[in-house]
Design a protein around this motif. Structure first.
Motif, mmCIF file in Angstrom:
data_model
loop_
_atom_site.group_PDB
_atom_site.id
_atom_site.type_symbol
_atom_site.label_atom_id
_atom_site.label_comp_id
_atom_site.label_asym_id
_atom_site.label_seq_id
_atom_site.Cartn_x
_atom_site.Cartn_y
_atom_site.Cartn_z
ATOM 1 N N TYR A 69 0.838 -1.191 0.000
ATOM 2 C CA TYR A 69 0.000 0.000 0.000
ATOM 3 C C TYR A 69 0.869 1.237 0.000
ATOM 4 C CZ TYR A 69 -3.771 -3.152 1.077
ATOM 5 O OH TYR A 69 -4.674 -4.177 1.029
ATOM 6 N N LYS A 70 0.393 2.251 -0.733
ATOM 7 C CA LYS A 70 1.111 3.518 -0.763
ATOM 8 C C LYS A 70 0.537 4.378 0.358
ATOM 9 C CE LYS A 70 1.717 7.241 -4.034
ATOM 10 N NZ LYS A 70 1.574 7.700 -5.371
ATOM 11 N N ILE A 71 1.430 4.943 1.167
ATOM 12 C CA ILE A 71 0.971 5.812 2.247
ATOM 13 C C ILE A 71 1.029 7.265 1.778
ATOM 14 C CG2 ILE A 71 1.330 6.493 4.644
ATOM 15 C CD1 ILE A 71 0.626 3.604 4.423
ATOM 16 N N LYS A 74 -5.056 14.370 -2.267
ATOM 17 C CA LYS A 74 -4.063 13.295 -2.125
ATOM 18 C C LYS A 74 -4.697 12.085 -1.461
ATOM 19 C CE LYS A 74 0.585 14.465 -2.563
ATOM 20 N NZ LYS A 74 1.771 14.915 -1.841
ATOM 21 N N LEU A 75 -5.533 12.313 -0.413
ATOM 22 C CA LEU A 75 -6.189 11.187 0.248
ATOM 23 C C LEU A 75 -7.140 10.496 -0.713
ATOM 24 C CD1 LEU A 75 -6.845 12.551 3.820
ATOM 25 C CD2 LEU A 75 -5.349 10.693 3.179
ATOM 26 N N TYR A 76 -7.840 11.301 -1.527
ATOM 27 C CA TYR A 76 -8.754 10.738 -2.523
ATOM 28 C C TYR A 76 -7.988 9.851 -3.484
ATOM 29 C CZ TYR A 76 -12.418 10.833 -6.167
ATOM 30 O OH TYR A 76 -13.371 10.511 -7.089
ATOM 31 N N GLN A 77 -6.832 10.354 -3.972
ATOM 32 C CA GLN A 77 -6.018 9.585 -4.912
ATOM 33 C C GLN A 77 -5.548 8.276 -4.312
ATOM 34 O OE1 GLN A 77 -2.810 12.219 -5.991
ATOM 35 N NE2 GLN A 77 -3.319 12.064 -8.136
ATOM 36 N N LEU A 78 -5.138 8.295 -3.018
ATOM 37 C CA LEU A 78 -4.630 7.081 -2.393
ATOM 38 C C LEU A 78 -5.746 6.068 -2.197
ATOM 39 C CD1 LEU A 78 -2.263 8.646 0.249
ATOM 40 C CD2 LEU A 78 -1.577 7.108 -1.562
ATOM 41 N N ARG A 79 -6.932 6.560 -1.814
ATOM 42 C CA ARG A 79 -8.020 5.619 -1.527
ATOM 43 C C ARG A 79 -8.684 5.107 -2.788
ATOM 44 N NH1 ARG A 79 -10.214 9.624 3.015
ATOM 45 N NH2 ARG A 79 -8.959 8.888 4.754
ATOM 46 N N GLU A 80 -8.944 5.996 -3.763
ATOM 47 C CA GLU A 80 -9.658 5.575 -4.965
ATOM 48 C C GLU A 80 -8.711 5.101 -6.062
ATOM 49 O OE1 GLU A 80 -13.129 6.705 -6.098
ATOM 50 O OE2 GLU A 80 -13.751 7.345 -4.107
ATOM 51 N N CYS A 116 4.107 0.684 2.244
ATOM 52 C CA CYS A 116 4.268 -0.335 3.269
ATOM 53 C C CYS A 116 3.797 -1.678 2.760
ATOM 54 C CB CYS A 116 3.505 0.039 4.528
ATOM 55 S SG CYS A 116 1.745 -0.039 4.329
ATOM 56 N N ALA A 117 4.348 -2.725 3.369
ATOM 57 C CA ALA A 117 3.885 -4.083 3.126
ATOM 58 C C ALA A 117 3.243 -4.552 4.423
ATOM 59 C CB ALA A 117 5.044 -4.993 2.733
ATOM 60 N N ARG A 128 -2.115 7.390 6.293
ATOM 61 C CA ARG A 128 -2.273 8.320 5.160
ATOM 62 C C ARG A 128 -2.708 9.688 5.641
ATOM 63 N NH1 ARG A 128 -5.221 4.128 0.984
ATOM 64 N NH2 ARG A 128 -3.295 3.322 0.086
ATOM 65 N N VAL A 129 -3.678 9.695 6.547
ATOM 66 C CA VAL A 129 -4.167 10.983 7.047
ATOM 67 C C VAL A 129 -3.073 11.701 7.837
ATOM 68 C CG1 VAL A 129 -5.854 12.065 8.543
ATOM 69 C CG2 VAL A 129 -6.551 10.227 7.059
#
Lengths: 249, 191
Positions: free
Chosen positions: A66-68, B59-65, A74-75, A91-92
């Motif tokens: 996953y991209k943070i 950026k959060l939207y891009q990471l989640r979607e 991270c794995a 992420r947040v």
């Protein structure tokens, strides 16, 4: 034995252990493994996919990587639903830092902040710990490429090579033998695939069972997180001589 | 301004406090992603803060979607964020321009509390907006290609900001097609 001390996360046992945390680590020991290797020009993360049914809808999203943020990935090893919560939190946190300071969050600070969250669940609230171990790979301008491993207790450490999940002890000792300090990114990929192929339980090793991601600096100097396509992964498996075709049913 | 399968977004470069000019290279247009640009006119500090908050959300939207935000969605996000501050608003007027599905150009503007105004041809904002409305209305033609669009938007911008004492010090123009983004600086009256 000390059975009456293991149902609450927030109390020590007489021997000074936190049983719930140890049980969480047991849960991870049954999950798909992940290996991370730090090289001088990048960080390599390899994961073993546990769910490989043909019926699974394979979209672009990955199971273990996953991209943070643009500069950290991270794995995951352990309970996926717990992992999703923590990844969202990470992420947040990364975005909040960028909003306040207008620069990417240093990798260690991100790991520390996430581990503080994990630690909270071992000390107060009466909630069980997260059953996830992470391997964080990232780059920042202070310390360059870094690899961190974190576990359910909220402990973390910086590593040159690390393994989490099933058979991680065996993988870790193999890595200790073969890792060299000035390893290049390609050699790191090779080493990771070799170690994973030896520690995986399954009888066949194809690109469907693995995920490979790398963090490196592109030619323009920007940090790049790239997940390997299944086709490229198959070619690499053949090149390094670790592929094993599935046995004819 | 909308063209044929492309769009252009332009701004002046002056940052001033009434009569005093603070900067002559102020960045008012921000890239959200390759096919989405946001221009923020009005209070400089609010423009920068709003942009930072939008980068956070995007950026959060891009990471989640795992994909970029569509311009229409982004416009709704900006509108919602501005209305959140209904009784203590950001003193900005955003101009949003992007290429949506099938690279169809999308532009819109809104007032400082988020009232969206979609248009098919051009949108304007800022102290010289009345002058810009007139200039764009007379110079605009539908379905211009990107070179003609650049000429048109540049002329409309420069002629309007040269007549406005609070705008000026040249112009910044971005021309966006499905394949590339071109950024150009215009020279106008430097006063």
């Amino acid at each position: 034995m000390s059975r009456r001390y293991d149902s609450r996360t927030t109390i020590f046992s007489p021997e000074g252990r936190l049983y719930q945390v140890e049980y969480a680590m047991e849960a991870i020991g049954n999950a798909g493994s992940a290996i991370g290797i730090l090289s001088k020009d990048g960080v390599v993360l390899v994961g073993e996919k546990k769910v490989t049914s043909k019926l699974l809808q394979t979209s672009t999203s990955t199971e273990k990587m996953y991209k943070i943020d643009d500069h950290v990935a991270c794995a995951v090893a352990g309970i996926m639903s717990d992992a999703n919560i923590l990844i969202n939190t990470a992420r947040v946190q990364a975005q909040r830092y960028t909003f306040s300071y207008q620069e990417p969050m240093p990798v260690e600070q991100l790991v520390q902040s996430l581990c503080d969250t994990k630690q909270g669940y071992t000390q107060f609230g009466g909630l069980r710990p997260f059953g996830v171990s992470f391997l964080f790979a990232g780059w920042d301008k202070n310390y360059g490429f870094q690899l961190y491993m974190s576990d359910p207790s909220g402990n973390y450490g910086g590593w040159k090579a690390a393994a989490v999940g099933a058979n991680n002890q065996a993988a870790q000792s193999m890595l200790k033998q073969d890792y060299k300090d000035d390893i290049s990114r390609e050699e790191a990929v090779q080493l990771a695939l070799k170690v994973l192929s030896k520690t995986m339980d399954s009888t066949s090793l194809t690109s469907e069972k693995l995920e490979l991601a790398e963090i490196f600096l592109s030619s323009s100097g920007k940090v790049k997180y790239q997940v390997c396509t299944p086709e490229d992964l198959s070619k690499m498996l053949v090149k390094y001589g670790v592929t094993q075709p599935p046995a004819e049913a | 301004m909308v063209g044929k399968n492309c769009f252009a977004i332009a701004s002046d470069r002056r940052l001033g406090v009434q009569l005093q000019t603070i900067a002559t290279d102020f960045q008012r247009i921000f890239k959200i992603h390759d096919k989405l640009f946001l221009g923020l006119s009005g209070l400089g500090s609010d423009a920068q803060t709003l942009h930072q908050r939008l980068v956070f959300r995007h950026k959060l939207y891009q990471l989640r979607e795992e994909r970029d935000m569509k311009p229409e969605t982004f416009a709704s996000l900006v509108s919602a964020m501005l209305y959140e501050k209904r009784f203590g608003p950001y003193f900005v007027q955003p101009v949003i321009a992007g290429l949506g599905e099938d690279d169809k150009p999308f532009i819109c503007t809104m007032d400082s509390i988020g009232a969206k105004e979609l248009a098919k041809d051009f949108v304007v904002a800022g102290t010289a907006s009345e002058s810009l409305y007139g200039a764009c209305e007379s110079m605009f033609k539908p379905d211009m290609d990107h070179e003609e669009l650049f000429e048109t938007i540049s002329q409309a911008l420069v002629s309007s900001i040269d007549r406005d004492c609070l705008s000026g010090w040249g112009g910044h123009v971005y021309i966006v097609t499905p394949t590339e983004v071109t950024e150009r600086i215009l020279k106008g009256r430097m006063d």
